[in-house]
Write an enzyme that holds these catalytic residues in place. Structure first.
Site, PDB file in Angstrom:
ATOM      1  N   HIS A   1       0.705  -1.307   0.102  1.00  0.00           N
ATOM      2  CA  HIS A   1      -0.229  -0.006  -0.013  1.00  0.00           C
ATOM      3  C   HIS A   1       0.977   1.117   0.068  1.00  0.00           C
ATOM      4  CE1 HIS A   1      -3.577   2.403   1.675  1.00  0.00           C
ATOM      5  NE2 HIS A   1      -3.980   1.897   0.538  1.00  0.00           N
TER       6      HIS A   1
ATOM      7  N   LYS B   1       2.999   4.325  -0.963  1.00  0.00           N
ATOM      8  CA  LYS B   1       3.237   5.285  -2.220  1.00  0.00           C
ATOM      9  C   LYS B   1       4.093   6.272  -2.177  1.00  0.00           C
ATOM     10  CE  LYS B   1      -1.746   4.552  -2.509  1.00  0.00           C
ATOM     11  NZ  LYS B   1      -2.075   3.405  -1.690  1.00  0.00           N
TER      12      LYS B   1
ATOM     13  N   HIS C   1      -8.634  11.150  -0.602  1.00  0.00           N
ATOM     14  CA  HIS C   1      -8.081   9.592  -0.542  1.00  0.00           C
ATOM     15  C   HIS C   1      -6.867   9.816   0.166  1.00  0.00           C
ATOM     16  CE1 HIS C   1      -5.475   6.206  -2.182  1.00  0.00           C
ATOM     17  NE2 HIS C   1      -6.801   5.759  -2.128  1.00  0.00           N
TER      18      HIS C   1
ATOM     19  N   LYS D   1      -4.610  10.372   4.016  1.00  0.00           N
ATOM     20  CA  LYS D   1      -4.921   9.822   5.063  1.00  0.00           C
ATOM     21  C   LYS D   1      -3.962  10.763   6.191  1.00  0.00           C
ATOM     22  CE  LYS D   1      -5.504   6.118   2.385  1.00  0.00           C
ATOM     23  NZ  LYS D   1      -5.401   6.364   1.025  1.00  0.00           N
TER      24      LYS D   1
END
Length: 616
Positions: A274, A276, A502, A504
């Site tokens: 996950h 990025k 999107h 966090k």
């Protein structure tokens, strides 16, 4: 089987247990005033699309099929991205816009990391065998690229000429935290924000090679974001795809011989890659970008995203010591440790490159997750225990700290257990309320930001924005207690109230919301898979997924606290405030508000494009 909850009564097909590895498939359909719940639902998929479960909608008890569970389901959805005519197991989220029908299907659902241990999950390889395509399906033209949006190809508009910077962007160099540009906003709200094209611009350096760590990729689109002069420079893709999904990813890259792959090891079930991050190697030096966006166009179009962009790190003089170029936050050591956790030969060259550069200007701490079970001192290497250690060592207690709320903001929610004592309070809240070496573990207020149904319905994208907010009815019904913590997504200060998040972020705010004790931007959603969970009487921690973020603490900036910038746009070089992406204080859900749940229908009111949301 019927289930009662505050969301209404839902009748779930008895065949659902056999299909829970499949993603939810939705259609956004133009709603005509005379239509009822019994109106026909039109799929935008080319060719027939078989429904995974036999269900019929009823006015009193809408029915749900093709239930979504976790990130493997999203990987299954990705099967439709490259060849929507071939992979027909799940109908797409694409729909018919009023007066404008979409021509393609099979949108890339964004990432989730639900870790619902009570629900059966299936990997892509475990999915039921597909029935042979019908003669009509065989006539469908094969398209070797992903449809760019859940709305269909006709949704996207070209950005105006002044959308991309033609000169060096005005950047806040104090914090180096930036939001993404959002198409459709007033120009001032994109001033100082960044698009991927800006990040890869020659204005930031003469690119030689790059690495892209991510979850979801559109290779052709990604390549086009590089400037023409850098478009053939080597790119290494770090991903977590396996088997069929990996084969499809490699197939995407066939036209691009300069693209290579590194598969991240995922040895624990239901974990995902996950993280990025971009590693950018220039002729002038080296740069790191840690962000929240997938490498697909939808994530850079009308969603709220964030990133930390490092300074340009210069090369160290030859003969420098092994400890040279370290920052006060030990960012270099921790980045090398994170990369080494992949145990990948493809990253060895990059590890060596980083060792040869000076990262001493970095003022943030790295907070990563890497899959594994850890004991002893290694328990504090990753996840929320890593975060706890940093907050313990590098923050200071504040007066009345029990009145300083913790704020968590995310786009996906995993299973938290039957009540808050199972993980949220017992582990995660204890981490987030740590302030310095104080023995006090305050029972501070906790505000969780997650979009409501109304937030999604009135967003720039409309209901399809909910395809990137994968909270399932199965998980939600088991943790209704969690919803009392929820707050709306409101971001008027950044102009992004209608750009669904999107991003966090997690932070600790003062009682009047004018100061921050710390701030984190990360890929990690609210889940045990992302943050880790204690096992064996708290002597071991298990982490399922790769995640990465950066932690800002005031001491690294010679501050006591961070002042909150109440007007972060347009960007000002004189502001010392931190640009929080959303409005403070957060707005609590009203009695009428419901959290967005992506696999139930919303057909009572159309969205901003005249569509309704009908999972099938």
């Amino acid at each position: 089987m019927s289930q009662d909850s505050q969301h209404g009564k839902w009748t779930i097909s008895s065949s659902d247990d056999d299909d829970e590895g499949l993603p939810p498939s939705g259609t956004t359909t133009s709603r005509r005033p005379a239509e009822s719940h019994h109106s026909s639902r039109r799929s935008a998929s080319p060719g027939p699309v078989p429904a995974p479960a036999e269900v019929k909608p009823e006015p009193a008890k809408p029915q749900v099929s093709s239930l979504a569970v976790g990130s493997e389901a999203r990987q299954s959805a990705a099967m439709n991205q490259i060849n929507p005519g071939k992979y027909e197991t799940s109908p797409s989220l694409a729909g018919k816009r009023r007066k404008s029908a979409s021509d393609e299907s099979g949108w890339a659902l964004s990432d989730s990391d639900e870790d619902d241990r009570d629900v059966k999950k299936k990997s892509v390889s475990d999915l039921p065998k597909r029935a042979p395509p019908s003669p009509e399906a065989k006539k469908v033209k094969v398209v070797n690229e992903r449809p760019p949006s859940p709305h269909g190809r006709l949704y996207y508009i070209d950005e105006p000429d002044d959308f991309f910077e033609t000169c060096a962007p005005r950047l806040n160099d104090t914090y180096r935290f930036y939001l993404n540009k959002v198409t459709g906003l007033d120009r001032k709200y994109n001033s100082g924000a960044l698009h991927i094209r800006d990040i890869l611009s020659p204005l930031f350096g003469t690119l030689k090679e790059s690495v892209q760590f991510n979850y979801c990729f559109d290779i052709a689109w990604m390549v086009q974001q590089y400037p023409p002069e850098f478009r053939d420079r080597p790119v290494l893709i770090v991903h977590g795809d396996k088997r069929e999904a990996k084969a499809r990813l490699v197939q995407q890259a066939q036209p691009f011989p300069h693209v290579r792959f590194c598969q991240a090891k995922l040895d624990i079930a239901f974990g995902t890659h996950h993280t990025k991050m971009m590693l950018l190697w220039y002729e002038e030096g080296f740069r790191v970008v840690i962000l929240t966006s997938n490498l697909i166009r939808a994530d850079w179009y009308q969603k709220s995203q964030g990133m930390w962009m490092s300074p340009l790190f210069p090369r160290l003089p030859k003969g420098s010591s092994a400890s040279a170029g370290e920052s006060p936050t030990f960012f270099k050591r921790d980045l090398l440790d994170y990369l080494a956790s992949y145990r990948a030969q493809e990253l060895e060259e990059w590890i060596q490159q980083i060792k040869e550069h000076d990262l001493s200007e970095t003022r943030v701490y790295l907070v990563g997750s890497s899959p594994g079970r850890y004991v002893g001192p290694d328990m504090e290497r990753w996840g929320h225990l890593r975060m706890r250690k940093l907050l313990y060592e590098h923050t200071d207690p504040v007066p009345d700290e029990e009145r300083w709320p913790v704020i968590g903001q995310f786009s996906s929610i995993g299973s938290m257990g039957l009540d808050k004592t199972k993980w949220l309070a017992a582990e995660f809240q204890r981490t987030l309320t740590t302030l310095g070496r104080s023995s006090l573990r305050s029972d501070a207020p906790v505000h969780l930001l997650y979009p409501s149904v109304e937030d999604v319905r009135t967003s720039l994208e409309g209901y399809p924005a909910g395809g990137s907010l994968p909270y399932s009815i199965q998980t939600a019904q088991k943790q209704l207690w969690l919803h009392s913590y929820f707050h709306r997504w409101k971001a008027n200060t950044t102009g992004r109230s209608h750009a669904m998040p999107h991003i966090k972020t997690y932070m600790r705010a003062s009682p009047d919301f004018t100061q921050l004790a710390w701030f984190l931007v990360t890929s990690a959603n609210l889940s045990k898979a992302a943050w880790g969970a204690l096992e064996k009487n708290n002597t071991q921690v298990m982490v399922r997924s790769y995640e990465l973020g950066v932690l800002y603490v005031p001491s690294a900036f010679n501050m006591k606290t961070f002042p909150v910038d109440k007007n972060p746009f347009p960007v000002s070089s004189t502001s010392s405030g931190f640009p929080v992406p959303f409005d403070l204080p957060p707005t609590c859900y009203s009695a009428q508000d419901q959290p967005w749940i992506w696999n139930i229908p919303y057909n009572q009111a159309p969205d901003t494009h005249g569509n309704i949301w009908v999972p099938s």
